[in-house]
Enzyme design. Structure first.
Site, PDB file in Angstrom:
ATOM      1  N   TYR A  25       0.849  -1.185   0.000  1.00 28.07           N
ATOM      2  CA  TYR A  25       0.000   0.000   0.000  1.00 28.07           C
ATOM      3  C   TYR A  25       0.888   1.239   0.000  1.00 28.07           C
ATOM      4  CZ  TYR A  25      -5.048  -0.437   0.308  1.00 28.07           C
ATOM      5  OH  TYR A  25      -6.374  -0.581   0.003  1.00 28.07           O
ATOM      6  N   GLU A  64      -0.540   4.815  -0.367  1.00 30.89           N
ATOM      7  CA  GLU A  64      -1.388   6.001  -0.511  1.00 30.89           C
ATOM      8  C   GLU A  64      -0.574   7.268  -0.303  1.00 30.89           C
ATOM      9  OE1 GLU A  64      -4.557   5.473   2.264  1.00 30.89           O
ATOM     10  OE2 GLU A  64      -5.731   4.236   0.907  1.00 30.89           O
ATOM     11  N   ASP A 114      -6.351  14.029 -24.815  1.00 34.73           N
ATOM     12  CA  ASP A 114      -6.359  12.617 -24.425  1.00 34.73           C
ATOM     13  C   ASP A 114      -5.661  11.859 -25.548  1.00 34.73           C
ATOM     14  OD1 ASP A 114      -6.871   9.971 -23.928  1.00 34.73           O
ATOM     15  OD2 ASP A 114      -9.016  10.208 -23.573  1.00 34.73           O
ATOM     16  N   THR A 118      -3.449   6.536 -21.662  1.00 36.87           N
ATOM     17  CA  THR A 118      -3.283   5.183 -21.162  1.00 36.87           C
ATOM     18  C   THR A 118      -1.865   4.750 -21.513  1.00 36.87           C
ATOM     19  OG1 THR A 118      -4.173   4.310 -23.227  1.00 36.87           O
ATOM     20  CG2 THR A 118      -5.717   4.555 -21.402  1.00 36.87           C
ATOM     21  N   LYS A 127      -1.785   0.889 -25.181  1.00 34.56           N
ATOM     22  CA  LYS A 127      -2.179   0.844 -26.590  1.00 34.56           C
ATOM     23  C   LYS A 127      -0.911   0.929 -27.447  1.00 34.56           C
ATOM     24  CE  LYS A 127      -6.789   2.711 -25.672  1.00 34.56           C
ATOM     25  NZ  LYS A 127      -6.746   3.156 -24.263  1.00 34.56           N
ATOM     26  N   ARG A 163      -1.741  -2.077 -18.482  1.00 35.70           N
ATOM     27  CA  ARG A 163      -2.970  -1.297 -18.444  1.00 35.70           C
ATOM     28  C   ARG A 163      -2.892  -0.321 -17.274  1.00 35.70           C
ATOM     29  NH1 ARG A 163      -6.705  -3.349 -21.797  1.00 35.70           N
ATOM     30  NH2 ARG A 163      -8.352  -2.195 -20.754  1.00 35.70           N
TER      31      ARG A 163
END
Length: 473
Positions: free
Chosen positions: A62, A64, A223, A249, A252, A258
């Site tokens: 974790y 955060e 984008d 992203t 691609k 991903r």
């Protein structure tokens, strides 16, 4: 009664032994990928190095917060992982770290986009993005209207919380109608204009977007999810010259895992703090550091001469596919392509993209139904979207993509014959696909053709199912 200490320790048991059922499904998916022509423009095959990161011990942690400002302890290593990813992201796109920053924590592209809106807009602020039937993305503000119900339906959260007015492509040319955008922005006065799309085969005129944004006091966001690999290698124009924020992203044309990234200008407007706060704690919990590591190692590859050659080949292959389909008498939206994808307009053949997609599935060709210029609804699109990145990763070149076009032509010929028997309903058409001898023959030739090419990420010789025809039923 057996004590806890006496229980067998299974923390080092392989998936094959721990869960044979799930292991088998993964092996089936490996087989499907290996023996299929993967033509979905938003998909690619990532490397074993990236997959190693995704399956690493980093998934346990974790983290955060931001590097050196975490809400948990024990982050001395993952801080370095995340900082390395940030450093490489700026380097890959040639950005000055004094002028640009990047958040590499978004889980994917849609969360990245919504984080920008959350950071820089107020609820019900106005935005303008490319309409979905024109090749835009759901997160750019798409909504529909039902005549039957007399209601406006928000399709994505973007159109729930913000007021959207789309711009479109010219139905004749297939190119963005900048005149319409200019005119409508002058009336609508958006707070944000969004460039970019998910099914647009041409490059973007960023100078024109900037001019329109400035004339209306709007922020400008790009984008670049689909073309990010091409931008990094200079094979598409760079949005960083004029945009305020750029999202992407990473799976691609960039060919990573991903995930998502948000790039922002560092200036007096304070984007950095606002965007970081929007990502966490506003919208996400702990970042997925195993994904971030995968992005980092892929960005290392992106900066190599080999990846530049790959990006050039992606464009060559998409162009070769478009040219071959055109030579066969078919209609390609906008007359061709300047990037990684082709939009094939099937309206002249009087068959929907939905039916053609299903026919392609039957022969191990994977593509997706898609709106083309002139379509009004995304539910019954008039064409298909075809991408070159994945098969280029498998070392295919122009002549191979010409063969792919020939396979597509053969499938369409059969699909048109089946439609004559089935009539207009999709379910009746699909019922005729199973057991069709012509489609079976095409499928066998597709399997034989594609399995001759290398497969990244895993070795087909080590798969459970090595028959090019697929797992036994």
């Amino acid at each position: 009664m057996t004590s806890f200490k006496d229980l067998e320790f299974k923390g080092l048991v392989d998936l094959k032994d721990h869960d044979p059922e799930l292991f088998d499904l993964i092996e089936q998916e490996k087989s499907r990928q290996w023996r299929s022509l993967e033509l979905i423009a938003s998909e690619n095959f990532t490397s074993k190095a990236v997959i190693d990161c995704l399956g690493s011990a980093l998934t346990n942690k974790y983290a955060e917060g931001l590097p050196h400002a975490r809400y948990y302890g024990g982050n001395e290593v993952v801080d370095q992982v995340e900082e390395l990813c940030q450093k490489r992201a700026l380097e890959a796109y040639g950005l000055d770290p004094e002028k640009w920053g990047v958040n590499v924590q978004p889980y994917s592209g849609s969360p990245a986009n919504f984080a920008v809106y959350t950071a820089l807009l107020r609820p019900h602020d106005r935005i303008m993005g490319l309409d979905l039937p024109s090749g835009g993305h759901l997160t750019h503000g798409f909504y529909t209207y039902s005549k039957k119900e007399g209601t406006r339906k928000a399709v994505s959260a973007t159109s729930v919380y913000f007021e959207s007015l789309p711009y479109r492509v010219d139905p004749e040319t297939g190119l963005v109608d900048y005149k319409q955008l200019d005119r409508d922005a002058g009336l609508f006065k958006p707070a944000l204009i969004i460039a970019g799309g998910s099914a647009y085969p041409r490059d973007w005129d960023y100078a024109k977007f900037r001019e329109i944004a400035d004339a209306n006091g709007a922020l400008l966001m790009m984008d670049m999810a689909h073309i990010s690999g091409l931008v990094a290698t200079g094979e598409q124009a760079s949005p960083f010259d004029v945009c305020d924020v750029v999202t992407t992203t990473t799976h691609k044309s960039l060919r990573g895992p991903r995930a998502g990234m948000i790039f922002f200008r560092k200036d007096e407007r304070g984007f950095e703090g606002r965007i970081n706060q929007a990502v966490f704690p506003a919208l996400q919990g702990g970042p997925h550091e195993h994904q971030i590591a995968g992005v980092a190692t892929q960005l290392l590859e992106v900066m190599t001469p080999e990846f530049k050659i790959y990006s050039q080949q992606v464009k060559k292959n998409a162009a070769a596919l478009a040219a071959k389909l055109t030579s066969l008498g078919y209609t390609i939206a906008s007359g061709g392509t300047e990037n990684h994808l082709v939009l094939w307009d099937l309206k002249p053949q009087k068959i929907t993209g939905s039916k053609f997609e299903k026919a392609c599935d039957a022969v191990c060709i994977t593509l997706n139904k898609n709106c083309v210029p002139g379509d009004r609804s995304a539910v019954t699109p008039g064409g298909v979207r075809i991408g070159a990145p994945a098969l280029t990763t498998r070392k295919m070149v122009e002549s191979d993509f010409e063969q792919v076009a020939t396979f597509l032509h053969e499938v369409l010929v059969v699909a048109l014959k089946l439609q004559e028997k089935s009539g207009p309903k999709l379910k009746d058409f699909v019922a005729l696909l199973d057991g069709n001898a012509e489609l079976k023959s095409i499928r066998e030739r597709v399997n034989k053709f594609v399995t001759a090419f290398p497969m990244p990420g895993f070795d087909p010789k080590e798969m459970k199912y090595q028959d090019p025809m697929g797992p036994p039923h």
